[in-house]
Structures are given as structure tokens and as C-alpha cells.
Design a protein around this motif. Structure first.
Motif, PDB file in Angstrom:
ATOM      1  N   ASN B  82     -31.055 -26.832 -15.626  1.00 42.88           N
ATOM      2  CA  ASN B  82     -30.978 -27.369 -14.341  1.00 42.88           C
ATOM      3  C   ASN B  82     -31.413 -26.489 -13.387  1.00 42.88           C
ATOM      4  O   ASN B  82     -30.313 -26.071 -12.127  1.00 42.88           O
ATOM      5  N   ALA B 144     -26.137 -32.635 -14.200  1.00 44.47           N
ATOM      6  CA  ALA B 144     -25.177 -32.238 -13.348  1.00 44.47           C
ATOM      7  C   ALA B 144     -24.068 -33.134 -12.771  1.00 44.47           C
ATOM      8  O   ALA B 144     -24.114 -33.700 -12.843  1.00 44.47           O
ATOM      9  N   GLN B 175     -24.171 -28.004 -16.572  1.00 46.58           N
ATOM     10  CA  GLN B 175     -24.872 -29.393 -17.283  1.00 46.58           C
ATOM     11  C   GLN B 175     -24.381 -29.193 -18.890  1.00 46.58           C
ATOM     12  O   GLN B 175     -24.331 -28.606 -19.811  1.00 46.58           O
TER      13      GLN B 175
END
Ligand SMILES: Cc1cc2nc3c(=O)[nH]c(=O)nc-3n(C[C@H](O)[C@H](O)[C@H](O)COP(=O)(O)OP(=O)(O)OC[C@H]3O[C@@H](n4cnc5c(N)ncnc54)[C@H](O)[C@@H]3O)c2cc1C
Ligand SMILES: [Zn+2]
Lengths: 96, 415
Positions: B82, B144, B175
Motif C-alpha cells: 500500500n 485498501a 490492507q
């Protein structure tokens, strides 16, 4: 915790200090004349030796003054501290 | 989620047995097509993909200590993708996809556990940056979510979400596909597979010099003699600057100690991974039951594999505020690795001004998660003498052109 000898205040705890990276990196004398490559070298490239390294420290929670030190990056041992403007001690002198 | 452990079993009983023997311990030959400097996860993965994908098997991995005893053995094993920028999403998500099938690929247990990662926000600016990152991640196809404090508590009940602490939890990015893996098993899995395809894994072999003929690399000098090399690939993590200097290359890196620590074994209490950039602590519970915690880097350059005590004190006070339940846990041991940090908190992977010399460094505090991805892309770079599309943005030239990949917000010290 490591003690760092401030040249004005004497040995104080490491957490009172702020690290300033490599010492003796002079601002370019003629900035307008520098190529991109030379600017990159000035802005981003620093020495990163495994061994003695001349670096800047600020005694930020004490006298708030900057000074220089030579430190062995393998052992963290401070080999010498000296005031800004003083020349870097030769390594022979440092180790003696 | 954590593997269930029945109360009758001692902690760790569900883990696979340690292997006796996975590779032999050959003497170096006089020459190789490719010499890889550094036998950590990156070096081993690169060797594996060179052999498997590109059929290049006349390869040696040279390791100055014992195999994967550097950062590979010392990290907190957090895997996530992420990151903020497209360039980073490219390589970290490529890596995460490889993690998701690595166990079958290597035919070896690596205990990749997708228990999810929470990145906490503690200020209004953190919240804005985090929401921005969630949106950027989604645009890049990376899973996400933004969670409010109550939702954080649902994912990880032991997080203190009281608004009365010094750095209150104002939410978190989550995540779900992120997680942890067993770092040693990952190294051993790659080592075994590379060895089976003919790669020489050579331990106690420190590279002390790199020879060039004009602009071309020709050999390495080692503590076990000179080894001629068609190509030389650097995977020396903390020592990248030192090794690159042997070939006359200066790198924009600073090496810093980075510490981690573990508690005694505890019952399962912590179901996910929690990271906080602002207060510099990250916690997960290992497969066996230890709490594994990472800290920030020491501010100064260092190669000593030993960090400062005050960093641990700060980290512990932050951990206690976030997880009051840890107050009675005992600390078992602490250690440090050496990480090479670049000015934009992104790696440097690719070609160098020296023909046949390839660079993989600057992963700083977060390169474990990249192990399969960088192995694959770096092997491609070496085999074709040109970057894979996922490492193309991570050139050394970006510090001159200004095309930086500034990941301080999504990487910096958090892993
Ligand atoms: C405490 C800590 C926590 C971390 N946590 C995470 C995390 O949670 N998630 C994450 O993604 N990343 C994390 N990292 C970062 C991650 O460990 C590194 O980015 C990654 O391991 C680097 O790649 P590597 O595995 O090849 O490095 P290493 O395993 O360090 O491999 C480099 C190898 O090169 C060898 N070497 C060096 N010089 C020479 C020479 N001259 N000759 C021969 N061999 C040489 C070294 O001995 C070493 O084994 C952490 C790091 C540390 C220290
Ligand atoms: Zn002072």
C-alpha cells in the motif's frame, strides 16, 4: 546510552543531541555554474564509510550549538569532537 | 488469521520441522557467468529467478557471513503493497502477487499469513494523507480501506482507541492482503530451489574488490580468491555503499542501524499487524506467539548492527500507550540490522555506468516485502541488460533528473 562530549558542556546523554550528517560539505562557490549532475552530487550524495566519519552534531537540548565529531561508524565510538571552524584532526592524532 | 494452536500443543508445535540440509557448501570456481554479491533474501531470490526464468545457472551467490544472516534474519517480516506512488505500487504489488503463490512455486512452507496490516493515523494531517493513500492504492488495484477508530478496534481489539492519550488513534488504513511470512523459511526455500538448479551458494566469502577492464566489470576479489565474472550483481543491503565503492561508484545512501525486539511467548492476542509511522512502533504476533516489534532507525550512520537504547525506550512507551495489555509482557531480546536509506525512501535498482555491473540497494527499512518481486525484476535486468518495467523508475539517474519517487509518507521508517 552513549555519552557525547559537547565541546562546550562536556559529556551529555546522546538523547540531548541532534544529528546533522556529514561535516565539511561546503556550499558551492558558484551555484549558478553547477550542472544538474553537480547539483545532484551536492544535494544527495554523501560519504557513507564503514569506519571513521566526520559529522555534525547539535547539542539541541543543551547549549544548542553545532560542533563536529569524528566517529567510527562500526563501533559508534567518538574518536574526537571539535568546534565548527576548527580543522578536522588527522586520523593519526585522533587515534592516539 | 493466526494458525490455530490447540491448548494441548506447545507453542510452535504446528510449525514445520527445521530442515537438516538444503544446499551443499561448495568452494568457489574460477569463473561464473553471474556473480551475486550478498546472500540475503534478495541475492537468493535473484539467483532463483535467473536460473528458473532465464535458464542462467552458472551463477554464484557470495556471502561474507552465513546464508541470509544479515537483514534477512533480522527483519520484522511485514509484507504489504500500500505505497503511494504508481511506481511503488508496480513493484510492491508485483511482489505481493508472487508472495501469494510462493509456497507452491518453491514447494516449501513459508507460512505467508495474510492477516492484514493497519497503518494508524494520529493527527488530522495523518488522516488526510492516509485517505489519499487509500484512494491512490485503489486506483492502482491495490486493496485498501479507511477505518475509523471503532473499526480499528474490531480488527484488532487490543488497540487502545481512547481519545485521551498523547497520540490518539484517529483511524487507520487497512490492507487485508498484507501480512507476514517466516523469513528464514523464505531464504531456505529460495536457497534450496536455486541450489537444485545448479547455483553455487558460497558462504564465508567476502567480496573485497571489484575488477574492471575499462568500463566493463571482469571479476571480483574475495577472501577465498579471485573469481572471474561475466556480470556482477550487488545485493549487499546495508553495505551497498562499501561494495559499490570497490567499483568506483558513489551512491546516495546512508547506512543506519535499525532495531527490533521480541517478547516472551504469549497466547494469541494480536490478530493482525499494526504499524504507526508517527510514534514509530509496529507490532505483530509471530507464528509461535512472540510479540515482534520494530522501531525507528538510529539517527546517525552506523555499521555496528547495534542500536541505541533510547530508541527502544521510546518504542516501548509508544507500544504501551497503544497496547496497554502489553504492560506485563517481558522483553526477551533485541537486535539490529543495517539498512541503506536513500534520499527519497525508495530503492535503487538497475544498470550502472559500469557495463555488466548491476545495482540493487536502498531498500532501507522495507525491502523484505520486495524479496520475490525484486528477485524477479533484477534477474530480468541482469539477463537482458535492461530494466524490467517494474524497476525502470528506480534508477540511479533519478537523483540527477529529479524524477524522485518520494515515499517518505508511505515508507520512511515503517515497513
Ligand atoms: C530490524 C529490521 C526490521 C525490518 N523489518 C522489515 C519489515 O517488516 N518488512 C520489510 O519489508 N523489510 C523490513 N526490513 C528491511 C529488510 O530486512 C531489508 O530491506 C532486506 O532484507 C534487504 O535485502 P536482503 O534480504 O538481500 O539483505 P540482507 O539479508 O542484509 O543481505 C545482504 C547480504 O550481503 C552480505 N554482504 C555485505 N557485504 C558483503 C561483501 N562484501 N561480500 C559478501 N557479502 C556481503 C551481508 O552479509 C548480507 O547477508 C527490516 C530490516 C531490519 C534491520
Ligand atoms: Zn553543549
Amino acid at each position: 546510552m552513549q555519552l557525547i562530549p559537547c565541546p562546550w558542556c562536556g559529556p551529555r546523554e546522546e538523547s540531548e543531541f541532534h544529528y546533522g550528517g556529514q561535516a565539511h560539505v561546503a556550499y558551492p562557490e558558484d551555484p549558478a555554474a553547477l550542472t544538474d549532475e553537480e547539483w545532484a552530487r551536492y544535494v544527495f550524495f554523501r560519504d557513507n564509510p564503514s569506519g571513521p566519519f566526520a559529522e555534525r552534531w547539535s547539542h539541541s537540548a543543551g547549549c544548542r550549538r553545532w560542533f563536529n565529531a569524528v566517529r567510527d561508524t562500526r563501533t559508534h565510538e567518538l574518536l574526537s569532537v571539535y568546534r565548527v571552524g576548527e580543522p578536522m584532526p588527522a586520523l593519526g592524532e585522533v587515534n592516539s | 488469521m493466526t494458525d490455530p494452536v490447540s491448548p494441548a500443543q506447545p507453542p510452535g508445535a504446528h510449525l514445520p520441522d527445521h530442515p537438516d540440509f538444503l544446499w551443499d557448501d561448495p568452494d568457489p570456481r574460477a569463473s561464473y557467468d553471474v556473480v551475486i554479491v550478498g546472500g540475503g533474501g534478495h541475492g537468493l531470490a535473484t539467483a532463483y529467478y535467473l536460473a528458473k526464468v532465464h535458464g542462467i545457472t552458472n551463477v554464484a551467490v557470495l556471502e561474507k557471513g552465513w546464508l541470509a544472516g544479515g537483514n534477512m534474519a533480522r527483519n520484522t517480516t511485514i509484507i504489504r503493497s500500500n505505497y503511494l506512488w504508481d511506481e511503488s505500487s508496480g513493484i510492491y504489488e508485483h511482489s505481493l502477487k508472487l508472495w501469494e503463490r510462493l509456497e507452491e512455486d518453491l514447494d516449501y512452507p513459508i507460512l505467508f499469513d495474510q492477516r492484514g496490516v493497519l497503518n494508524l493515523a494520529h493527527s488530522l494531517q495523518d488522516v488526510r494523507d492516509s485517505v489519499r493513500r487509500v484512494n491512490a492504492n485503489r486506483l492502482n488495484g491495490v486493496d485498501a480501506e479507511w477505518l475509523d477508530p471503532q473499526q480499528v478496534k474490531e480488527v484488532c481489539p487490543i488497540v487502545n482507541i481512547s481519545p485521551d492519550v498523547r497520540y490518539p488513534v484517529m483511524g487507520a488504513t487497512f490492507q487485508p492482503r498484507a501480512g507476514i511470512a517466516k523469513h528464514d523459511y523464505v531464504a531456505w526455500g529460495y536457497a534450496r530451489a536455486a541450489h537444485e538448479m545448479g547455483v553455487d551458494l558460497i558462504q564465508n566469502c567476502e567480496v573485497t574488490g571489484i575488477e574492471r577492464a575499462g568500463d566493463r566489470v571482469t571479476a571480483v576479489r574475495t577472501t577465498r580468491g579471485r573469481i572471474a565474472a561475466g556480470r556482477v550483481a550487488l545485493c549487499a543491503a546495508g553495505h551497498s555503499s562499501v561494495v559499490a565503492a570497490m567499483a568506483g561508484l558513489r551512491l546516495p545512501l546512508a547506512s543506519h542501524p535499525l532495531q527490533a525486539l521480541v517478547s516472551e511467548l504469549l497466547e494469541p492476542v494480536h490478530p493482525t499487524v499494526v504499524m504507526s509511522n508517527a510514534v514509530h512502533v509496529y507490532v505483530s504476533q509471530a507464528h509461535k506467539g512472540e510479540l515482534v516489534m520494530g522501531a525507528g532507525i538510529d539517527s546517525y550512520n552506523g555499521y555496528g548492527q547495534r542500536g541505541s537504547f533510547h530508541i527502544i525506550e521510546e518504542q516501548m512507551s509508544a507500544a504501551l500507550e497503544l497496547f496497554p495489555v502489553f504492560a506485563r509482557a517481558h522483553l526477551l531480546r533485541t537486535w539490529a540490522g543495517i539498512v541503506d536509506v536513500s534520499p527519497d525512501a525508495s530503492p535503487i535498482v538497475g544498470l550502472t555506468p559500469v557495463d555488466g555491473l548491476y545495482l540493487n540497494c536502498g531498500w532501507g527499512t522495507g525491502g523484505f516485502k520486495a524479496t520475490p518481486g525484486v528477485g524477479d525484476c533484477f534477474a530480468h535486468t541482469i539477463a537482458h541488460d535492461k530494466p524490467h518495467r517494474f524497476n525502470e523508475p528506480f534508477t540511479l539517474e533519478r537523483f540527477t533528473t529529479g524524477a524522485l519517487v518520494d515515499e517518505h509518507g508511505a515508507a520512511a521508517v515503517a515497513h
